[in-house]
Design a protein around this motif. Structure first.
Motif, short mmCIF file in Angstrom:
data_model
loop_
_atom_site.label_atom_id
_atom_site.label_comp_id
_atom_site.label_asym_id
_atom_site.label_seq_id
_atom_site.Cartn_x
_atom_site.Cartn_y
_atom_site.Cartn_z
N UNK A 1 0.87 -1.11 0.00
CA UNK A 1 -0.04 0.02 0.05
C UNK A 1 1.05 1.26 -0.01
N UNK A 2 2.04 1.11 0.81
CA UNK A 2 2.77 2.44 0.72
C UNK A 2 3.69 2.75 -0.54
N UNK A 3 3.77 1.55 -1.16
CA UNK A 3 4.59 1.70 -2.43
C UNK A 3 3.74 2.17 -3.38
N UNK A 4 2.45 1.98 -3.54
CA UNK A 4 1.55 2.19 -4.46
C UNK A 4 0.93 3.85 -4.24
N UNK A 5 1.07 4.08 -2.80
CA UNK A 5 0.78 5.55 -2.39
C UNK A 5 1.69 6.66 -2.82
N UNK A 6 2.97 6.03 -2.79
CA UNK A 6 4.16 6.84 -3.21
C UNK A 6 4.03 7.07 -4.51
N UNK A 7 3.48 6.27 -5.54
CA UNK A 7 3.39 6.49 -6.78
C UNK A 7 2.11 7.40 -7.35
N UNK A 8 1.22 7.90 -6.18
CA UNK A 8 0.42 8.75 -6.31
C UNK A 8 -1.08 8.15 -6.64
N UNK A 9 -1.13 6.82 -6.43
CA UNK A 9 -2.49 6.09 -6.82
C UNK A 9 -3.31 6.47 -5.63
N UNK A 10 -4.64 6.77 -5.89
CA UNK A 10 -5.76 7.12 -4.68
C UNK A 10 -5.85 5.79 -4.09
N UNK A 11 -6.09 6.34 -2.67
CA UNK A 11 -6.18 5.36 -1.64
C UNK A 11 -7.18 4.10 -1.96
N UNK A 12 -8.35 4.39 -2.69
CA UNK A 12 -9.25 3.34 -3.06
C UNK A 12 -8.63 2.57 -4.16
N UNK A 13 -7.88 2.78 -5.11
CA UNK A 13 -7.15 2.14 -6.05
C UNK A 13 -6.14 1.33 -5.26
N UNK A 14 -5.55 1.90 -4.59
CA UNK A 14 -4.28 1.27 -3.78
C UNK A 14 -4.96 -0.18 -3.22
N UNK A 15 -6.14 0.00 -2.27
CA UNK A 15 -6.79 -1.12 -1.54
C UNK A 15 -7.12 -2.29 -2.56
N UNK A 16 -7.78 -1.62 -3.72
CA UNK A 16 -8.53 -2.59 -4.68
C UNK A 16 -7.27 -3.37 -5.35
N UNK A 17 -6.28 -2.87 -5.70
CA UNK A 17 -5.02 -3.26 -6.30
C UNK A 17 -4.43 -4.63 -5.27
N UNK A 18 -4.49 -4.18 -4.11
CA UNK A 18 -3.66 -4.94 -3.14
C UNK A 18 -4.59 -6.13 -2.97
N UNK A 19 -5.85 -5.92 -2.77
CA UNK A 19 -6.69 -6.88 -2.45
C UNK A 19 -6.83 -7.88 -3.71
N UNK A 20 -6.89 -7.39 -4.92
CA UNK A 20 -6.79 -8.33 -6.16
C UNK A 20 -5.44 -9.05 -6.21
#
Length: 152
Positions: free
Chosen positions: A125-144
């Motif tokens: 989640x931190x990795x994706x957030x550092x790349x500027x992805x919105x929070x909901x997108x981060x969670x959905x991607x990590x879940x998938x």
């Protein structure tokens, strides 16, 4: 001292620059505004300065090297002095953030496979957030990515 034209060609020979980047670099080198304006006009006439092409190329680089989000692309192009209209055009051509976030999550989680689930999630989640992805997108991607990892 080299002319502004010589300096501009040297900068452009190293890598592509936006108009604003070139203006800033030439200004820092101490060239007066009239010489900078004449240099930019010559570069335009020689088709050596194209903010639209620079924006597309720089965006491709951000997407391939960092897996950047739309938000990060927008921020980075803005820092390079690209007009908001041109940024909007570039962003309109980008695919959905989720696909890039999922690819990033898969890659990151593969390297964290030996860790506990909560640690793997937190780091991804931190990795994706550092790349500027919105929070909901981060969670959905990590879940998938986690579901794929577990074979669901």
């Amino acid at each position: 001292m080299a002319t502004a034209w010589d300096s501009a060609l040297r900068y452009l020979g190293q890598r592509a620059h936006s108009r604003q980047e070139l203006i800033q670099k030439l200004t820092r080198r101490g060239y007066d505004q009239e010489e900078i304006d004449q240099t930019l006009m010559r570069l335009d006439q020689a088709d050596l300065l194209d903010d639209a092409q620079f924006a597309r190329d720089y965006t491709r680089s951000l997407l391939s090297s960092r897996g950047s989000s739309r938000r990060e692309v927008q921020r980075e192009l803005g820092k390079k002095g690209i007009s908001s209209d041109l940024v909007a055009d570039v962003l309109a051509d980008l695919p959905d953030d989720f696909d890039r976030a999922l690819a990033g999550a898969r890659k990151k989680m593969a390297g964290l496979a030996d860790l506990e689930k909560d640690v793997r999630w937190r780091r991804t989640l931190a990795y994706l957030a550092r790349r500027g992805f919105p929070e909901a997108t981060c969670y959905a991607a990590v879940r998938a990515a986690e579901e794929e990892h577990n074979g669901n």
